[in-house]
Design an enzyme around this catalytic site. Structure first.
Site, PDB file in Angstrom:
ATOM      1  N   ILE A 159       0.847  -1.208   0.000  1.00 37.40           N
ATOM      2  CA  ILE A 159       0.000   0.000   0.000  1.00 37.40           C
ATOM      3  C   ILE A 159       0.877   1.251   0.000  1.00 37.40           C
ATOM      4  O   ILE A 159       0.615   2.209  -0.738  1.00 37.40           O
ATOM      5  CB  ILE A 159      -0.981  -0.009   1.196  1.00 37.40           C
ATOM      6  N   ARG A 180      11.014  -0.852   8.166  1.00 41.54           N
ATOM      7  CA  ARG A 180      11.859  -1.600   9.118  1.00 41.54           C
ATOM      8  C   ARG A 180      12.991  -2.349   8.421  1.00 41.54           C
ATOM      9  O   ARG A 180      14.109  -2.366   8.887  1.00 41.54           O
ATOM     10  CB  ARG A 180      11.010  -2.570   9.925  1.00 41.54           C
ATOM     11  N   THR A 240      -4.116   5.741   7.174  1.00 41.54           N
ATOM     12  CA  THR A 240      -5.042   4.725   6.644  1.00 41.54           C
ATOM     13  C   THR A 240      -4.614   3.345   7.139  1.00 41.54           C
ATOM     14  O   THR A 240      -5.040   2.335   6.588  1.00 41.54           O
ATOM     15  CB  THR A 240      -5.041   4.719   5.102  1.00 41.54           C
ATOM     16  N   ARG A 242      -3.781   1.792  10.991  1.00 36.72           N
ATOM     17  CA  ARG A 242      -4.604   1.387  12.127  1.00 36.72           C
ATOM     18  C   ARG A 242      -4.623   2.518  13.128  1.00 36.72           C
ATOM     19  O   ARG A 242      -3.617   3.217  13.323  1.00 36.72           O
ATOM     20  CB  ARG A 242      -4.031   0.131  12.793  1.00 36.72           C
ATOM     21  N   GLU A 271     -12.164   2.387  17.295  1.00 34.42           N
ATOM     22  CA  GLU A 271     -13.289   2.661  16.399  1.00 34.42           C
ATOM     23  C   GLU A 271     -14.374   1.578  16.523  1.00 34.42           C
ATOM     24  O   GLU A 271     -14.050   0.435  16.861  1.00 34.42           O
ATOM     25  CB  GLU A 271     -12.783   2.752  14.940  1.00 34.42           C
ATOM     26  N   HIS A 289     -13.256   4.495   8.045  1.00 34.72           N
ATOM     27  CA  HIS A 289     -12.519   3.289   7.620  1.00 34.72           C
ATOM     28  C   HIS A 289     -12.954   2.818   6.225  1.00 34.72           C
ATOM     29  O   HIS A 289     -13.438   1.685   6.055  1.00 34.72           O
ATOM     30  CB  HIS A 289     -12.707   2.167   8.651  1.00 34.72           C
TER      31      HIS A 289
HETATM   32  C1  DGY Z   1      -7.747  -4.251   6.145  1.00 31.15           C
HETATM   33  O1  DGY Z   1      -7.881  -4.953   5.141  1.00 31.15           O
HETATM   34  O2  DGY Z   1      -6.978  -4.531   7.040  1.00 31.15           O
HETATM   35  C2  DGY Z   1      -8.564  -3.015   6.220  1.00 31.15           C
HETATM   36  O3  DGY Z   1      -8.356  -2.244   7.281  1.00 31.15           O
HETATM   37  C3  DGY Z   1     -10.011  -3.264   5.871  1.00 31.15           C
HETATM   38  O4  DGY Z   1      -9.939  -3.217   4.500  1.00 31.15           O
END
Ligand code: DGY
Length: 323
Positions: A159, A180, A240, A242, A271, A289
């Site tokens: 991502i 890391r 985006t 956690r 959340e 989310h």
């Molecule tokens: C994940 O996949 O971990 C997201 O937070 C939900 O798509």
């Protein structure tokens, strides 16, 4: 042949539920009401497979199941910090996740948040909807230009790399990375990115910080008050990943006292409950989310779980085994 019994903890896209029902003796959660740890524990005791997702907290208590029937938890989602890894190992249950298929859509939401907070889109929308807009003027809701700025990415997995691709090739941004492990030179070169050794080194150098690392105890409050102080006073923080990765009390302070430019969050600690102080901050964009929330990604996530189950029940190693 007897079909394996499978329990799905939340509603999934129709096309995936239909295929699950075709291949397995499936119990669906049509009401989509989150299950309690006790109900999940009971499911692990009775079903051959349990298919949880990020809203299911599967801690040591849920996994303390003598003679568990379930030998696989096919998680719907890439993050699995809601599943207690050591307890899953003790129980001997296989855990799989759904990487790759949501990377582009999650990076799209991170870009959305970055643009929204820099260009004050949340504030603007609230103003228009609430009837407070008095018309165009040269000094109205003046934000920050995104193109050509420097983006710091924490966590350079799939991502993070998709985020870099959009920011560098779409917006001409300079990319700096903290990860890391060492990132392969060709992966960095794809976005002309440079890797730095520490988060502390990264923060003062960038205009935007985007978090793409895993959650869980290891990264709890990775961004704390001290690190927020290392950010430039006009820099923006995007999350985006956690919610627990950010110390929200420290972030609230930083936003209220304008020690950073702003923040944009798709995820929250605890959340869907939201820290009431955070909601008071105007220089904050909040989404519920939505990272993977496209028809394409959500269906692909479900079919990826199905692939993992097919492999598992055929006696093969599932491609996305994480535990
Ligand atoms: C994940 O996949 O971990 C997201 O937070 C939900 O798509």
């Amino acid at each position: 042949m007897v079909k394996p019994s499978v329990l799905v903890t939340r509603r999934w896209p129709d096309a995936v539920e239909a295929q699950l029902a075709d291949q397995y003796d499936v119990t669906l959660n049509r009401g989509d009401v989150p299950m309690s740890p006790c109900e999940i524990r009971d499911a692990i005791k009775r079903y051959d497979a349990v298919l949880p997702t990020v809203t299911d907290k599967i801690g040591a208590d849920a996994l303390d199941v003598p003679k568990a029937q379930a030998k696989i938890l096919g998680n719907y989602g890439v993050g699995y910090s809601h599943i207690c890894e050591s307890s899953a190992r003790t129980l001997g249950v296989t855990v799989t996740n759904t990487p790759d298929v949501l990377s582009e859509c999650t990076a799209d939401i991170a870009m959305t948040l970055m643009l929204m907070v820099a260009r004050r889109a949340g504030e603007g929308e609230r103003e228009v909807r609430e009837g407070r807009w008095t018309g165009w003027r040269p000094t109205h809701l003046v934000g920050t230009k995104v193109s050509g700025k420097t983006l710091g990415i924490i966590g350079y997995g799939r991502i993070g790399q998709e985020m870099a691709r959009r920011a560098h090739h779409g917006f001409g941004m300079d990319i700096k990375v903290f990860n890391r492990s060492k990132v392969a030179p060709d992966v960095l070169a794809a976005c002309n990115a440079t890797q730095v050794d520490t988060i502390d080194e990264l923060l003062p150098q960038v205009d935007f910080v985007s978090l793409h690392c895993p959650g869980g105890d290891a990264n709890r409050h990775l961004i704390n008050g001290r690190r927020l102080d290392l950010m430039r006073p006009d820099a923006y923080l995007i999350n985006t990943a956690r919610g627990e990765v950010i110390d929200e009390a420290a972030l609230t302070q930083a936003l209220m006292f304008d020690t950073i430019g702003g923040a944009a969050l798709d995820v929250f600690d605890g959340e869907p409950a939201i820290n009431a102080d955070l909601a008071q901050c105007d220089n904050l964009v909040m989404l519920p989310h939505l990272g993977s929330a496209t028809k394409e990604a959500r269906e692909a996530m479900g079919f990826r779980v199905l692939d993992n189950l097919t492999d598992f029940f055929a006696g093969r190693e599932p491609r996305d085994r994480v535990i």
